[in-house]
Scaffold this active site. Structure first.
Site, mmCIF file in Angstrom:
data_model
loop_
_atom_site.group_PDB
_atom_site.id
_atom_site.type_symbol
_atom_site.label_atom_id
_atom_site.label_comp_id
_atom_site.label_asym_id
_atom_site.label_seq_id
_atom_site.Cartn_x
_atom_site.Cartn_y
_atom_site.Cartn_z
ATOM 1 C CB SER A 153 4.819 5.329 4.333
ATOM 2 O OG SER A 153 5.122 6.395 5.213
ATOM 3 C CG ASP A 182 -3.213 3.416 6.990
ATOM 4 O OD1 ASP A 182 -3.201 2.827 5.894
ATOM 5 O OD2 ASP A 182 -4.064 4.290 7.285
ATOM 6 C CG ASN A 213 -1.817 1.219 1.289
ATOM 7 O OD1 ASN A 213 -2.445 1.556 0.275
ATOM 8 N ND2 ASN A 213 -1.901 1.879 2.426
HETATM 9 C C1 GAR Z 1 -3.023 8.910 -2.951
HETATM 10 O O1 GAR Z 1 -2.535 10.092 -2.356
HETATM 11 C C2 GAR Z 1 -2.801 7.725 -2.040
HETATM 12 O O2 GAR Z 1 -1.596 7.778 -1.323
HETATM 13 C C3 GAR Z 1 -3.979 7.843 -1.109
HETATM 14 O O3 GAR Z 1 -5.052 8.214 -1.919
HETATM 15 C C4 GAR Z 1 -4.552 8.956 -3.029
HETATM 16 C C5 GAR Z 1 -5.070 8.304 -4.281
HETATM 17 O O4 GAR Z 1 -4.750 9.055 -5.410
HETATM 18 N N1 GAR Z 1 -4.211 6.611 -0.418
HETATM 19 C C6 GAR Z 1 -4.726 6.538 0.792
HETATM 20 O O5 GAR Z 1 -5.055 7.510 1.436
HETATM 21 C C7 GAR Z 1 -4.869 5.134 1.318
HETATM 22 N N2 GAR Z 1 -5.353 5.147 2.668
HETATM 23 P P1 GAR Z 1 -4.670 8.360 -6.822
HETATM 24 O O6 GAR Z 1 -6.005 7.636 -7.011
HETATM 25 O O7 GAR Z 1 -4.532 9.501 -7.791
HETATM 26 O O8 GAR Z 1 -3.520 7.429 -6.823
#
Ligand code: GAR
Length: 215
Positions: free
Chosen positions: A132, A141, A103
């Site tokens: 991370s 997480d 993740n």
């Molecule tokens: C990203 O910033 C990712 O790190 C976060 O959601 C966003 C998705 O953007 N993930 C989380 O918060 C997981 N708990 P994306 O769809 O453009 O990759």
């Protein structure tokens, strides 16, 4: 050649960075829990098979996770990459894929788990923020950290500007870690991330701060 599956819920920009990185493996499918995820169209546009397993069609989290696991397993992947997949996964699901489930999280874990991580960072007043990549374990997480990238928090940052700066690093960091795994160099061993051939401190790797633009 190793095979991987990417799970998304929305925009899919991290998915795009993985698909465009020339990873040493084949993306067997992109699966979304939301039919309206914008990332589905960009995956299809790259010729990748897509599937939707809509969590709203299931009576419980456990039933959804069973269907999701089946949807993944039919592709027999070596690696499953959560890329903005915004569902909490059951322990049974996580255990089934443990050691091959990664993740990306938009904070320097263990700080700011959960959602709204950039708002959490601004509220806490930290001067350094980041992202991370970790192995997924049943602790939300909380799985072993593989690599992190840090960015400075600037005085005039708001949630959006800070989030944009972190996202640039996400797009660099996640393909790098996925490559390590697909090369067979990264493993989960006794609850820690183990990487061959890199300087590893306590199982975690450090990526230096990107120079702020204009300096
Ligand atoms: C990203 O910033 C990712 O790190 C976060 O959601 C966003 C998705 O953007 N993930 C989380 O918060 C997981 N708990 P994306 O769809 O453009 O990759």
């Amino acid at each position: 050649m190793k095979r991987y599956v990417i799970l998304i819920s929305g925009r899919g920009s991290n998915m795009g960075s993985l698909l465009d990185a020339g990873l040493p493996g084949a993306c067997a499918a992109v699966i979304s829990n939301r039919p309206d995820a914008a990332g589905l169209a960009s995956a299809a546009g790259r010729g990748i098979a897509t599937a939707v397993i809509d969590h709203r069609g299931f009576a419980s989290r456990a039933e959804f996770d069973i269907a999701l696991a089946a949807g993944i397993e039919r592709h027999a992947p070596d690696l499953v990459l959560l890329a903005g997949f915004m569902r909490i996964l059951t322990d049974d699901f996580v255990r089934r894929f443990e050691g091959r489930l990664l993740n990306i999280h938009p904070s320097l874990l263990p700080l700011f788990p959960g959602i709204k991580t950039h708002a959490q960072a601004l509220a806490a007043g930290v001067r350094i923020h980041g992202c991370s990549v970790h192995f997924v374990t049943p602790a939300l997480d909380g799985g072993p950290i593989i690599a992190q990238a840090a960015v400075p928090v600037q005085a005039d940052d708001d949630e959006a500007s800070l989030g944009r700066r972190v996202l640039v690093e996400e797009h660099l960091l996640y393909p790098r870690v996925a490559r390590w795994f697909l090369e067979g160099r990264l493993r989960l061993v006794d609850g820690r991330a183990q990487l061959e051939g890199e300087t590893a401190v306590g199982g975690a790797l450090h990526v230096p701060l990107t120079e702020p633009k204009g300096n």
